[in-house]
Design an enzyme around this catalytic site. Structure first.
Site, PDB file in Angstrom:
ATOM      1  N   VAL A  93       0.933  -1.227  -0.171  1.00 59.28           N
ATOM      2  CA  VAL A  93      -0.023   0.037   0.141  1.00 59.28           C
ATOM      3  C   VAL A  93       0.847   1.064  -0.015  1.00 59.28           C
ATOM      4  O   VAL A  93       1.713   1.357   0.852  1.00 59.28           O
ATOM      5  CB  VAL A  93      -0.966  -0.010   1.205  1.00 59.28           C
ATOM      6  CG1 VAL A  93      -1.813   1.262   1.141  1.00 59.28           C
ATOM      7  CG2 VAL A  93      -1.919  -1.133   1.262  1.00 59.28           C
ATOM      8  N   CYS A  94       0.698   2.141  -0.884  1.00 59.44           N
ATOM      9  CA  CYS A  94       1.227   3.592  -0.827  1.00 59.44           C
ATOM     10  C   CYS A  94       2.931   3.126  -1.018  1.00 59.44           C
ATOM     11  O   CYS A  94       3.206   2.514  -1.964  1.00 59.44           O
ATOM     12  CB  CYS A  94       1.113   4.387   0.436  1.00 59.44           C
ATOM     13  SG  CYS A  94       1.411   5.840   0.589  1.00 59.44           S
ATOM     14  N   THR A  95       3.498   3.906  -0.502  1.00 56.22           N
ATOM     15  CA  THR A  95       5.283   3.788  -0.717  1.00 56.22           C
ATOM     16  C   THR A  95       5.755   2.384  -0.083  1.00 56.22           C
ATOM     17  O   THR A  95       6.899   2.380  -0.457  1.00 56.22           O
ATOM     18  CB  THR A  95       5.822   5.129  -0.129  1.00 56.22           C
ATOM     19  OG1 THR A  95       5.476   5.048   1.365  1.00 56.22           O
ATOM     20  CG2 THR A  95       5.384   6.227  -0.828  1.00 56.22           C
TER      21      THR A  95
END
Length: 224
Positions: free
Chosen positions: A98-100
């Site tokens: 998720v995300c970075t």
């Protein structure tokens, strides 16, 4: 089904909290929240999360999920974190972020030649790990599933649940948790937001954040 979330210092709590709330409800699922030493890790919200296992004691994951956060800059240079993700991924059915958190997958060599996504402010950095950015909230390439920024972790979790256990199961959990988003404003992505707002946020926050992330990635790659 063992679901393993990998935590590290200064993680973005909703990157973790959103998908774990959904995925933990999969029938037959056992959820493992793993940190390097099994001790509490700080979040970006000023409180800590207490894991239920350490890397050494964590069983093999069927689903491994890596959230993101400002702590990713340090995590990608932490051999213990990167090696744990790399080893778990070898036998995992699903490798996710998720995300970075995608950059931790990248540091483990899991993005090379893959289509992937991350938070919109950092997508230009995916090619540093050999990945091709695909403009989507959730991107699947084989058994690799990556989600965009923060709240997209819930959408990712629902898509993964449908793949793992069928759409009816995913829909039932969506209903149970009353995930019926109706945001008061349109514009959670730069493509749907007035450009002055986008540029203002980038100049205040994300230009520097992305530059710092790029420097951390390049330093990590140079050291390997």
């Amino acid at each position: 089904m063992n679901i393993v979330f990998v935590l590290f210092e200064n993680v973005t709590q909703l990157d973790f909290a959103g998908p774990v709330q959904f995925l933990s409800r999969l029938p037959g699922a056992t959820t493992y929240i793993a940190s390097k030493d099994g001790k509490a890790v700080s979040t970006d919200c000023g409180f800590a999360i207490v894991p239920n296992t350490s890397f050494a004691d964590c069983p093999q994951a069927d689903i491994i999920c890596v959230p993101g956060g400002h702590g990713v800059r340090e995590a990608i240079a932490d051999t213990a974190i990167v090696e744990f993700v790399r080893e778990q991924a070898k036998a995992a059915e699903w490798i996710t972020s998720v995300c970075t958190g995608s950059f931790i997958l990248g540091a483990a060599g899991l993005l090379n030649g893959k289509r992937a996504t991350t938070h919109w402010a950092y997508t230009q950095l995916l090619p540093l790990f050999g990945a091709t950015h695909e403009e989507a909230r959730v991107v699947r390439d084989g058994n690799l599933v990556t989600a965009g920024g923060v709240t997209s972790g819930i959408d990712f979790a629902l898509e993964l649940m449908a793949l793992a256990k069928g759409e009816d199961v995913a829909r039932s959990i969506q209903l149970a948790l009353e995930y019926d988003p109706a945001p008061p404003f349109d514009g959670g992505h730069p493509s749907r937001t007035a450009q002055p707002l986008v540029e203002g946020l980038k100049s205040r926050v994300y230009d520097k954040a992305a530059a710092d992330m790029e420097a951390a990635i390049c330093a990590t790659l140079a050291a390997t």
